[in-house]
Motif scaffolding. Structure first.
Motif, PDB file in Angstrom:
ATOM      1  N   ILE A  11       0.841  -1.196   0.000  1.00  0.00           N
ATOM      2  CA  ILE A  11       0.000   0.000   0.000  1.00  0.00           C
ATOM      3  C   ILE A  11       0.882   1.255   0.000  1.00  0.00           C
ATOM      4  N   PHE A  12       0.545   2.175  -0.908  1.00  0.00           N
ATOM      5  CA  PHE A  12       1.292   3.424  -1.039  1.00  0.00           C
ATOM      6  C   PHE A  12       0.361   4.613  -0.843  1.00  0.00           C
ATOM      7  N   GLY A  13       0.912   5.681  -0.331  1.00  0.00           N
ATOM      8  CA  GLY A  13       0.142   6.927  -0.179  1.00  0.00           C
ATOM      9  C   GLY A  13       0.987   7.902   0.616  1.00  0.00           C
ATOM     10  N   PRO A  14       0.913   9.191   0.298  1.00  0.00           N
ATOM     11  CA  PRO A  14       1.733  10.155   1.041  1.00  0.00           C
ATOM     12  C   PRO A  14       1.251  10.294   2.484  1.00  0.00           C
ATOM     13  N   ASN A  15       2.120  10.784   3.324  1.00  0.00           N
ATOM     14  CA  ASN A  15       1.753  11.159   4.679  1.00  0.00           C
ATOM     15  C   ASN A  15       0.581  12.117   4.617  1.00  0.00           C
ATOM     16  N   GLY A  16      -0.520  11.814   5.306  1.00  0.00           N
ATOM     17  CA  GLY A  16      -1.677  12.703   5.263  1.00  0.00           C
ATOM     18  C   GLY A  16      -2.776  12.197   4.342  1.00  0.00           C
ATOM     19  N   SER A  17      -2.542  11.034   3.684  1.00  0.00           N
ATOM     20  CA  SER A  17      -3.537  10.528   2.722  1.00  0.00           C
ATOM     21  C   SER A  17      -4.521   9.567   3.371  1.00  0.00           C
ATOM     22  N   GLY A  18      -4.318   9.248   4.639  1.00  0.00           N
ATOM     23  CA  GLY A  18      -5.209   8.289   5.310  1.00  0.00           C
ATOM     24  C   GLY A  18      -4.790   6.852   5.036  1.00  0.00           C
ATOM     25  N   LYS A  19      -3.544   6.663   4.653  1.00  0.00           N
ATOM     26  CA  LYS A  19      -3.040   5.327   4.297  1.00  0.00           C
ATOM     27  C   LYS A  19      -3.180   4.337   5.457  1.00  0.00           C
ATOM     28  N   GLY A  20      -2.889   4.790   6.663  1.00  0.00           N
ATOM     29  CA  GLY A  20      -2.978   3.912   7.829  1.00  0.00           C
ATOM     30  C   GLY A  20      -4.393   3.383   8.014  1.00  0.00           C
ATOM     31  N   THR A  21      -5.377   4.276   7.878  1.00  0.00           N
ATOM     32  CA  THR A  21      -6.778   3.889   8.063  1.00  0.00           C
ATOM     33  C   THR A  21      -7.203   2.901   6.975  1.00  0.00           C
ATOM     34  N   GLN A  22      -6.845   3.197   5.732  1.00  0.00           N
ATOM     35  CA  GLN A  22      -7.243   2.301   4.629  1.00  0.00           C
ATOM     36  C   GLN A  22      -6.510   0.966   4.747  1.00  0.00           C
ATOM     37  N   ASP A  58      -0.402  -9.800  -4.660  1.00  0.00           N
ATOM     38  CA  ASP A  58      -1.788  -9.799  -5.148  1.00  0.00           C
ATOM     39  C   ASP A  58      -2.284  -8.404  -5.505  1.00  0.00           C
ATOM     40  N   PHE A  59      -2.031  -7.454  -4.606  1.00  0.00           N
ATOM     41  CA  PHE A  59      -2.539  -6.097  -4.850  1.00  0.00           C
ATOM     42  C   PHE A  59      -1.465  -5.044  -4.636  1.00  0.00           C
ATOM     43  N   VAL A  60      -1.515  -4.022  -5.478  1.00  0.00           N
ATOM     44  CA  VAL A  60      -0.738  -2.807  -5.243  1.00  0.00           C
ATOM     45  C   VAL A  60      -1.771  -1.695  -5.120  1.00  0.00           C
ATOM     46  N   ILE A  61      -1.856  -1.103  -3.930  1.00  0.00           N
ATOM     47  CA  ILE A  61      -2.849  -0.044  -3.706  1.00  0.00           C
ATOM     48  C   ILE A  61      -2.132   1.291  -3.649  1.00  0.00           C
ATOM     49  N   GLU A  62      -2.650   2.241  -4.426  1.00  0.00           N
ATOM     50  CA  GLU A  62      -2.059   3.586  -4.377  1.00  0.00           C
ATOM     51  C   GLU A  62      -3.147   4.603  -4.036  1.00  0.00           C
ATOM     52  N   ILE A  63      -2.935   5.363  -2.960  1.00  0.00           N
ATOM     53  CA  ILE A  63      -3.861   6.452  -2.636  1.00  0.00           C
ATOM     54  C   ILE A  63      -3.250   7.721  -3.221  1.00  0.00           C
ATOM     55  N   GLU A  82      -6.090   2.019  -7.770  1.00  0.00           N
ATOM     56  CA  GLU A  82      -5.779   3.440  -7.566  1.00  0.00           C
ATOM     57  C   GLU A  82      -6.981   4.093  -6.910  1.00  0.00           C
ATOM     58  N   LEU A  83      -6.741   4.824  -5.813  1.00  0.00           N
ATOM     59  CA  LEU A  83      -7.843   5.467  -5.101  1.00  0.00           C
ATOM     60  C   LEU A  83      -7.613   6.965  -5.055  1.00  0.00           C
ATOM     61  N   ASP A  84      -8.653   7.722  -5.321  1.00  0.00           N
ATOM     62  CA  ASP A  84      -8.563   9.160  -5.155  1.00  0.00           C
ATOM     63  C   ASP A  84      -8.718   9.445  -3.663  1.00  0.00           C
ATOM     64  N   GLY A  85      -7.672  10.001  -3.058  1.00  0.00           N
ATOM     65  CA  GLY A  85      -7.686  10.226  -1.610  1.00  0.00           C
ATOM     66  C   GLY A  85      -8.345  11.536  -1.206  1.00  0.00           C
ATOM     67  N   THR A  86      -8.877  12.279  -2.182  1.00  0.00           N
ATOM     68  CA  THR A  86      -9.447  13.601  -1.865  1.00  0.00           C
ATOM     69  C   THR A  86     -10.719  13.545  -1.010  1.00  0.00           C
ATOM     70  N   LYS A 139     -14.120   7.843   4.914  1.00  0.00           N
ATOM     71  CA  LYS A 139     -15.198   6.854   4.784  1.00  0.00           C
ATOM     72  C   LYS A 139     -15.472   6.546   3.306  1.00  0.00           C
ATOM     73  N   GLU A 140     -15.539   7.596   2.492  1.00  0.00           N
ATOM     74  CA  GLU A 140     -15.799   7.404   1.060  1.00  0.00           C
ATOM     75  C   GLU A 140     -14.669   6.597   0.419  1.00  0.00           C
ATOM     76  N   VAL A 141     -13.429   6.920   0.821  1.00  0.00           N
ATOM     77  CA  VAL A 141     -12.283   6.204   0.233  1.00  0.00           C
ATOM     78  C   VAL A 141     -12.335   4.719   0.645  1.00  0.00           C
ATOM     79  N   SER A 142     -12.698   4.457   1.903  1.00  0.00           N
ATOM     80  CA  SER A 142     -12.811   3.061   2.376  1.00  0.00           C
ATOM     81  C   SER A 142     -13.851   2.304   1.564  1.00  0.00           C
ATOM     82  N   GLU A 143     -14.982   2.967   1.298  1.00  0.00           N
ATOM     83  CA  GLU A 143     -16.051   2.296   0.546  1.00  0.00           C
ATOM     84  C   GLU A 143     -15.586   1.953  -0.866  1.00  0.00           C
ATOM     85  N   GLU A 144     -14.861   2.898  -1.469  1.00  0.00           N
ATOM     86  CA  GLU A 144     -14.367   2.637  -2.821  1.00  0.00           C
ATOM     87  C   GLU A 144     -13.383   1.468  -2.788  1.00  0.00           C
TER      88      GLU A 144
END
Ligand code: AMP
Length: 229
Positions: free
Chosen positions: A5-16, A108-113, A210-214, A218-223
Protein backbone atom coordinates in the motif's frame (compact mmCIF):
# COMPACT_ATOMS: atom_id res chain seq x y z
CA UNK A 1 -2.91 -12.50 0.17
CA UNK A 2 0.06 -10.14 -0.12
CA UNK A 3 -0.50 -6.40 -0.52
CA UNK A 4 1.63 -3.29 -0.98
CA UNK A 5 0.00 0.00 0.00
CA UNK A 6 1.29 3.42 -1.04
CA UNK A 7 0.14 6.93 -0.18
CA UNK A 8 1.73 10.15 1.04
CA UNK A 9 1.75 11.16 4.68
CA UNK A 10 -1.68 12.70 5.26
CA UNK A 11 -3.54 10.53 2.72
CA UNK A 12 -5.21 8.29 5.31
CA UNK A 13 -3.04 5.33 4.30
CA UNK A 14 -2.98 3.91 7.83
CA UNK A 15 -6.78 3.89 8.06
CA UNK A 16 -7.24 2.30 4.63
CA UNK A 17 -4.52 -0.22 5.42
CA UNK A 18 -6.45 -1.29 8.49
CA UNK A 19 -9.51 -1.96 6.27
CA UNK A 20 -7.46 -4.31 4.06
CA UNK A 21 -5.78 -5.99 7.01
CA UNK A 22 -9.13 -6.73 8.63
CA UNK A 23 -10.80 -7.98 5.46
CA UNK A 24 -8.10 -10.58 4.73
CA UNK A 25 -6.84 -11.14 8.26
CA UNK A 26 -3.24 -10.62 7.18
CA UNK A 27 -0.30 -9.19 9.11
CA UNK A 28 0.13 -5.43 8.89
CA UNK A 29 3.85 -4.72 8.52
CA UNK A 30 4.65 -1.00 8.90
CA UNK A 31 8.28 0.00 8.52
CA UNK A 32 7.79 3.21 10.54
CA UNK A 33 6.23 1.27 13.43
CA UNK A 34 9.08 -1.27 13.48
CA UNK A 35 11.59 1.58 13.71
CA UNK A 36 9.65 3.35 16.45
CA UNK A 37 9.38 0.12 18.48
CA UNK A 38 13.12 -0.41 18.18
CA UNK A 39 13.84 3.14 19.29
CA UNK A 40 11.53 2.71 22.26
CA UNK A 41 13.15 -0.61 23.16
CA UNK A 42 16.64 0.92 22.93
CA UNK A 43 17.88 -1.76 20.48
CA UNK A 44 21.00 -1.40 18.31
CA UNK A 45 18.76 -0.99 15.27
CA UNK A 46 16.77 1.71 17.04
CA UNK A 47 19.94 3.60 17.97
CA UNK A 48 21.16 3.51 14.38
CA UNK A 49 17.79 4.57 12.92
CA UNK A 50 16.92 7.38 15.34
CA UNK A 51 19.10 10.17 13.93
CA UNK A 52 17.68 9.65 10.42
CA UNK A 53 14.08 9.48 11.59
CA UNK A 54 14.42 12.61 13.73
CA UNK A 55 15.59 14.55 10.69
CA UNK A 56 12.80 13.18 8.47
CA UNK A 57 15.40 11.36 6.31
CA UNK A 58 15.15 7.77 5.16
CA UNK A 59 17.00 5.20 7.23
CA UNK A 60 19.76 3.81 4.94
CA UNK A 61 18.80 0.93 2.65
CA UNK A 62 21.43 -1.42 4.09
CA UNK A 63 19.55 -1.30 7.40
CA UNK A 64 15.97 -1.07 6.12
CA UNK A 65 15.92 -3.60 3.27
CA UNK A 66 17.08 -6.68 5.26
CA UNK A 67 14.93 -5.62 8.23
CA UNK A 68 11.74 -5.68 6.15
CA UNK A 69 12.56 -8.69 3.97
CA UNK A 70 13.37 -10.76 7.07
CA UNK A 71 10.17 -9.58 8.75
CA UNK A 72 8.12 -10.92 5.83
CA UNK A 73 9.65 -14.38 6.37
CA UNK A 74 8.37 -14.61 9.95
CA UNK A 75 5.66 -17.11 10.84
CA UNK A 76 2.82 -14.60 11.26
CA UNK A 77 3.30 -13.51 7.64
CA UNK A 78 2.73 -17.00 6.22
CA UNK A 79 -0.94 -16.25 5.76
CA UNK A 80 -0.18 -13.00 3.97
CA UNK A 81 1.03 -9.47 4.64
CA UNK A 82 0.11 -5.89 4.07
CA UNK A 83 3.27 -3.87 3.67
CA UNK A 84 3.02 -0.18 4.50
CA UNK A 85 5.95 2.26 4.26
CA UNK A 86 8.16 0.00 2.13
CA UNK A 87 9.39 0.20 -0.61
CA UNK A 88 10.01 3.92 -0.39
CA UNK A 89 12.61 4.39 -3.14
CA UNK A 90 13.79 2.66 -6.34
CA UNK A 91 16.47 0.59 -4.61
CA UNK A 92 13.95 -0.76 -2.13
CA UNK A 93 11.52 -1.42 -4.97
CA UNK A 94 14.09 -3.50 -6.82
CA UNK A 95 15.07 -5.38 -3.67
CA UNK A 96 11.39 -6.09 -3.01
CA UNK A 97 10.85 -7.45 -6.50
CA UNK A 98 13.94 -9.66 -6.26
CA UNK A 99 12.82 -10.97 -2.88
CA UNK A 100 9.36 -11.81 -4.22
CA UNK A 101 10.96 -13.87 -6.99
CA UNK A 102 13.57 -15.51 -4.80
CA UNK A 103 11.12 -16.49 -2.06
CA UNK A 104 8.45 -17.43 -4.59
CA UNK A 105 6.02 -15.00 -2.94
CA UNK A 106 3.01 -13.82 -4.89
CA UNK A 107 2.00 -10.17 -4.91
CA UNK A 108 -1.79 -9.80 -5.15
CA UNK A 109 -2.54 -6.10 -4.85
CA UNK A 110 -0.74 -2.81 -5.24
CA UNK A 111 -2.85 -0.04 -3.71
CA UNK A 112 -2.06 3.59 -4.38
CA UNK A 113 -3.86 6.45 -2.64
CA UNK A 114 -3.46 9.49 -4.87
CA UNK A 115 -3.50 12.88 -3.18
CA UNK A 116 -2.27 16.31 -4.19
CA UNK A 117 0.79 17.38 -2.21
CA UNK A 118 -0.65 20.64 -0.91
CA UNK A 119 -3.82 18.90 0.27
CA UNK A 120 -1.75 16.19 1.99
CA UNK A 121 0.25 18.86 3.82
CA UNK A 122 -2.87 20.73 4.93
CA UNK A 123 -4.40 17.49 6.17
CA UNK A 124 -1.40 16.87 8.41
CA UNK A 125 -1.05 20.42 9.65
CA UNK A 126 -4.79 20.88 10.18
CA UNK A 127 -5.25 17.72 12.22
CA UNK A 128 -6.41 18.34 15.81
CA UNK A 129 -6.65 15.76 18.56
CA UNK A 130 -9.53 15.54 21.01
CA UNK A 131 -8.55 15.07 24.65
CA UNK A 132 -11.46 12.67 25.13
CA UNK A 133 -11.03 10.39 22.11
CA UNK A 134 -8.30 10.10 19.48
CA UNK A 135 -10.86 8.81 17.00
CA UNK A 136 -12.94 11.98 17.00
CA UNK A 137 -11.94 13.48 13.65
CA UNK A 138 -11.18 17.22 13.65
CA UNK A 139 -9.31 19.16 10.99
CA UNK A 140 -9.26 22.92 10.64
CA UNK A 141 -8.73 22.64 6.86
CA UNK A 142 -11.42 20.06 6.04
CA UNK A 143 -14.93 21.48 5.99
CA UNK A 144 -16.65 18.15 6.71
CA UNK A 145 -14.74 17.72 9.97
CA UNK A 146 -14.05 21.29 11.03
CA UNK A 147 -13.92 21.70 14.82
CA UNK A 148 -16.86 23.39 16.54
CA UNK A 149 -16.58 26.70 18.36
CA UNK A 150 -17.43 27.42 21.96
CA UNK A 151 -16.85 30.75 23.69
CA UNK A 152 -14.57 31.78 20.83
CA UNK A 153 -12.46 28.64 21.23
CA UNK A 154 -12.13 25.63 18.91
CA UNK A 155 -13.51 22.44 20.46
CA UNK A 156 -14.10 18.86 19.30
CA UNK A 157 -16.94 18.69 16.79
CA UNK A 158 -18.08 15.33 18.21
CA UNK A 159 -18.01 15.85 21.98
CA UNK A 160 -17.03 19.47 22.61
CA UNK A 161 -13.75 18.35 24.22
CA UNK A 162 -10.54 20.35 24.24
CA UNK A 163 -8.35 20.09 21.13
CA UNK A 164 -4.59 20.01 20.66
CA UNK A 165 -2.15 19.59 17.76
CA UNK A 166 0.57 16.92 17.63
CA UNK A 167 4.01 18.56 17.66
CA UNK A 168 5.31 16.52 14.71
CA UNK A 169 2.23 17.47 12.67
CA UNK A 170 3.32 21.10 12.92
CA UNK A 171 6.96 20.58 11.85
CA UNK A 172 6.71 21.90 8.31
CA UNK A 173 10.36 21.18 7.44
CA UNK A 174 10.04 17.50 8.36
CA UNK A 175 6.70 17.20 6.52
CA UNK A 176 8.22 18.77 3.40
CA UNK A 177 11.21 16.44 3.55
CA UNK A 178 8.98 13.38 3.77
CA UNK A 179 6.83 14.61 0.91
CA UNK A 180 9.94 15.37 -1.18
CA UNK A 181 10.83 11.70 -0.89
CA UNK A 182 7.28 10.47 -1.55
CA UNK A 183 6.49 12.61 -4.61
CA UNK A 184 9.90 12.08 -6.27
CA UNK A 185 9.09 10.23 -9.50
CA UNK A 186 12.77 9.74 -10.42
CA UNK A 187 14.11 7.74 -7.47
CA UNK A 188 11.60 8.25 -4.64
CA UNK A 189 8.43 6.46 -3.59
CA UNK A 190 6.43 7.35 -6.69
CA UNK A 191 9.25 5.79 -8.75
CA UNK A 192 8.64 2.60 -6.81
CA UNK A 193 4.87 2.82 -7.35
CA UNK A 194 5.54 3.16 -11.09
CA UNK A 195 7.88 0.15 -10.98
CA UNK A 196 5.18 -2.10 -9.53
CA UNK A 197 2.51 -0.77 -11.86
CA UNK A 198 4.75 -1.64 -14.81
CA UNK A 199 5.31 -5.09 -13.31
CA UNK A 200 1.54 -5.62 -13.12
CA UNK A 201 1.34 -5.05 -16.88
CA UNK A 202 3.59 -8.07 -17.39
CA UNK A 203 2.06 -10.16 -14.62
CA UNK A 204 -1.74 -10.13 -14.68
CA UNK A 205 -1.99 -11.77 -11.23
CA UNK A 206 -0.92 -8.42 -9.69
CA UNK A 207 -3.92 -6.10 -9.44
CA UNK A 208 -3.44 -2.35 -9.15
CA UNK A 209 -6.01 -0.32 -7.19
CA UNK A 210 -5.78 3.44 -7.57
CA UNK A 211 -7.84 5.47 -5.10
CA UNK A 212 -8.56 9.16 -5.16
CA UNK A 213 -7.69 10.23 -1.61
CA UNK A 214 -9.45 13.60 -1.86
CA UNK A 215 -12.87 12.59 -0.44
CA UNK A 216 -13.33 11.74 3.24
CA UNK A 217 -11.81 8.63 4.78
CA UNK A 218 -15.20 6.85 4.78
CA UNK A 219 -15.80 7.40 1.06
CA UNK A 220 -12.28 6.20 0.23
CA UNK A 221 -12.81 3.06 2.38
CA UNK A 222 -16.05 2.30 0.55
CA UNK A 223 -14.37 2.64 -2.82
CA UNK A 224 -11.54 0.41 -1.65
CA UNK A 225 -13.89 -2.28 -0.33
CA UNK A 226 -15.67 -2.31 -3.68
CA UNK A 227 -12.41 -2.88 -5.53
CA UNK A 228 -11.00 -5.67 -3.36
CA UNK A 229 -12.00 -9.26 -4.25
P1 AMP B 1 6.41 6.49 8.73
O1 AMP B 1 5.78 6.17 10.04
O2 AMP B 1 6.11 5.46 7.67
O3 AMP B 1 6.16 7.88 8.26
O4 AMP B 1 8.00 6.37 8.97
C1 AMP B 1 8.65 7.16 9.91
C2 AMP B 1 10.13 7.28 9.56
O5 AMP B 1 10.76 5.99 9.57
C3 AMP B 1 10.43 7.83 8.16
O6 AMP B 1 10.38 9.24 8.11
C4 AMP B 1 11.82 7.27 7.91
O7 AMP B 1 12.79 8.02 8.61
C5 AMP B 1 11.74 5.90 8.55
N1 AMP B 1 11.29 4.90 7.54
C6 AMP B 1 10.09 4.28 7.49
N2 AMP B 1 10.03 3.45 6.43
C7 AMP B 1 11.23 3.55 5.80
C8 AMP B 1 11.78 2.95 4.63
N3 AMP B 1 11.08 2.10 3.88
N4 AMP B 1 13.05 3.30 4.29
C9 AMP B 1 13.78 4.15 5.03
N5 AMP B 1 13.31 4.77 6.13
C10 AMP B 1 12.05 4.48 6.51
Amino acid sequence: MNVLIFGPNGSGKGTQGAVVQKKYNITHVESGVIFRENIKGGTELGKKAKEFIDRGDLVPDDITIPMILNRLKEKDCENGWLLDGFPRNSEQGKAMHEALEKENMKLDFVIEIILDREIAKKRIMGRRLCVNDNNHPNNIYIDAIKPAEKDGKMVCRVCGGELSARADDQDETAINKRHDIYYDTATGTLASVHYFKELSKKDSSIKVIELDGTPGVKEVSEELMGKLD
